[in-house]
Design a protein around this motif. Structure first.
Motif: not given
Length: 505
Positions: A306-307, A343-344, A439-440, A452-453
């Motif tokens: 995640i992240g 994914t979050y 990058k996100l 976002t991290t």
């Protein structure tokens, strides 16, 4: 190479006629030597083989003779007999102009002895002096990495600068992004985001060398796709489709290895890209610059990261890089290309107004995602139970969700509290669509910025304490009773007062 080979065939024809006495006496000049050089931008060193030499007159070679590396044991004649240099020149002259570079090169290569001592070598800064004639150049050392070897014939009738053209294929790795709440689908790009258990579509594209002569120099051309997925993706071997252009290849044209010894997730080998067939078994015409694609799906699983780190998927291509006779088995390697699937996590912060619930009776929430097909929140993404942390907070998390519209429903309410209203919200995210290392770049829930991290967004939900109704024997009943008695007394007093007044009259 095509022009060079055509020139060689044409000159060989002239030479053959001169040798046969048809062209008459030559006006050969003394054989001077000329420098063969390569550009400073060329880092290769070439072995040089002298095939034919001759007399130079007005830029034309005549009276062709065997060079130092002419293959006298060529077996190119009838019944496997060996041809002399003059006979070889005559044979080469009969090669049709419509023949492929591969066919021309095969014919000429029979008359080149690659096993003996070379005529010399040439590299940048180190020119080679050579007498007029025809010379074959090939890479001295094995070519590795993202490079290709070269093989070509050079005519020396003056100073020559050799400009190599060793074209090679390229590989691109792409993923498609789908927003199931809006129905939007991206083009093939370098990043995407998905929910857990979603199928993620991927594509590998190998573009063949665009230079016709370079590609034609190969009798066969091998391609091997190597794909390496992270632990958060589960490969579906049954979803693989291999195409050339828009034509699907039959299963005999490639080999899918789901347990390769190189440690990759899977390898796909096309042993000879020049002899593939379609689903009906008919031969496919493959040309320089053509594209082979591999499309497949993988499932985002419970191990997905995640992240911002995301879940990378990398691939590279092995390809034939040596057109020399017998060199089809040598391969180069393209640079690795990477895509990332993000994914979050949705965190729920739960608060209770007017009291504290029993720790054994905490709320349960169900998350629904808006479905663009049904136009409603019909996609059930699962349930979670609120837990109490050591510092007295009430929280829960939905792990591995992606962008889209959601509805959070309290499906179990603690005793003594009112059920919280349904909470609707939208998660939005931006990530690099085109990048070597995507990058996100942003993450939000409605207008509130997420992390976002860690890939986390937060929804706040409040339960209100329920209102208590009066119960038998309670203070509320006592008050009602007292009020009722007072009303009766007032009414009785009023009646008595009225009767007295009437009697007094």
């Amino acid at each position: 190479m095509n022009k060079v080979l055509k020139g060689l065939v044409a000159v060989a024809a002239t030479a053959a006629m001169a040798i046969a006495g048809v062209a008459g006496a030559s006006t050969a000049m003394a054989a001077d030597t000329y420098d063969i050089t390569v550009p400073q931008t060329d880092s290769h060193t070439y072995s040089v083989y002298q095939v034919f030499t001759g007399d130079l007159s007005k830029g034309t070679l005549s009276n062709i003779k065997a060079g130092k590396n002419f293959n006298t044991s060529n077996g190119a004649g009838d019944n496997g007999t060996n041809l002399t240099a003059a006979e070889a020149a005559e044979k080469i002259a009969k090669v049709s102009d419509t023949a492929t570079d591969t066919e021309k090169l095969e014919t000429i290569s029979k008359f080149v002895n690659l096993n003996g001592e070379t005529f010399g070598t040439v590299s940048k800064g180190a020119p080679l002096a050579a007498a007029p004639g025809y010379y074959l150049f090939k890479d001295q050392a094995a070519v590795t990495g993202n490079d290709a070897a070269t093989l070509f014939i050079v005519k020396v009738n003056g100073p020559v600068t050799v400009n190599r053209k060793a074209d090679k294929p390229t590989l691109e790795k792409k993923v498609k992004d789908v927003n199931y709440s809006t129905g939007d689908k991206s083009d093939w790009q370098d990043s995407a985001d998905y929910d857990v258990n979603d199928d993620v579509p991927f594509q590998l594209t190998a573009t063949l060398p665009t230079n016709e002569a370079d590609f034609a120099a190969y009798k066969s051309y091998k391609l091997v796709f190597h794909d390496q997925q992270s632990g958060g993706l589960t490969f579906d071997g049954g979803s693989v489709v291999v195409k050339y252009g828009d034509t699907t290849l039959n299963a005999d044209s490639y080999v899918l290895d789901q347990h390769p010894t190189d440690g990759h997730t899977f390898d796909i080998t096309i042993a000879n890209a020049k002899s593939v067939k379609d689903a009906a078994g008919s031969a496919i015409t493959v040309a320089a610059g053509g594209k082979f694609t591999v499309e497949y799906k993988s499932k985002l699983n419970e191990n997905a990261v995640i992240g911002a780190t995301g879940n990378p998927n990398e691939a590279y291509l092995d390809f034939s890089n040596n057109p020399n006779v017998g060199g089809e088995g040598n391969t180069g390697k393209t640079p690795t290309d990477k895509v990332i699937v993000f994914t979050y996590q949705l965190d729920i912060n739960k608060t209770f107004n007017g009291g504290t619930p029993d720790d054994s009776d905490l709320p349960e929430f169900t998350l629904y995602k808006f479905d663009s097909t049904t136009k409603d929140y019909t996609n059930n993404r699962g349930k979670v139970n609120i837990t109490k942390t050591e510092d007295g907070k009430y929280t829960a998390s939905f792990k591995r969700v992606d962008d889209g519209k959601y509805k959070l429903v309290e499906t179990k309410t603690p005793a003594g509290f009112n059920t919280a209203p349904d909470t609707t919200f939208e998660i939005t995210a931006d990530h690099d669509a085109t990048s070597n290392d995507p990058k996100l770049t942003s993450l939000k829930i409605n207008s509130k910025v997420g992390d976002t991290t860690t890939g986390t967004v937060v929804a706040n939900v409040v339960n209100q304490k329920g209102s208590n109704l009066p119960s038998t024997g309670g203070m509320g009943t006592t008050i009602l009773y007292a009020a009722g008695a007072a009303i009766v007394l007032v009414a009785a007093f009023g009646i008595a007062f009225a009767v007295r007044r009437r009697n007094a009259r």
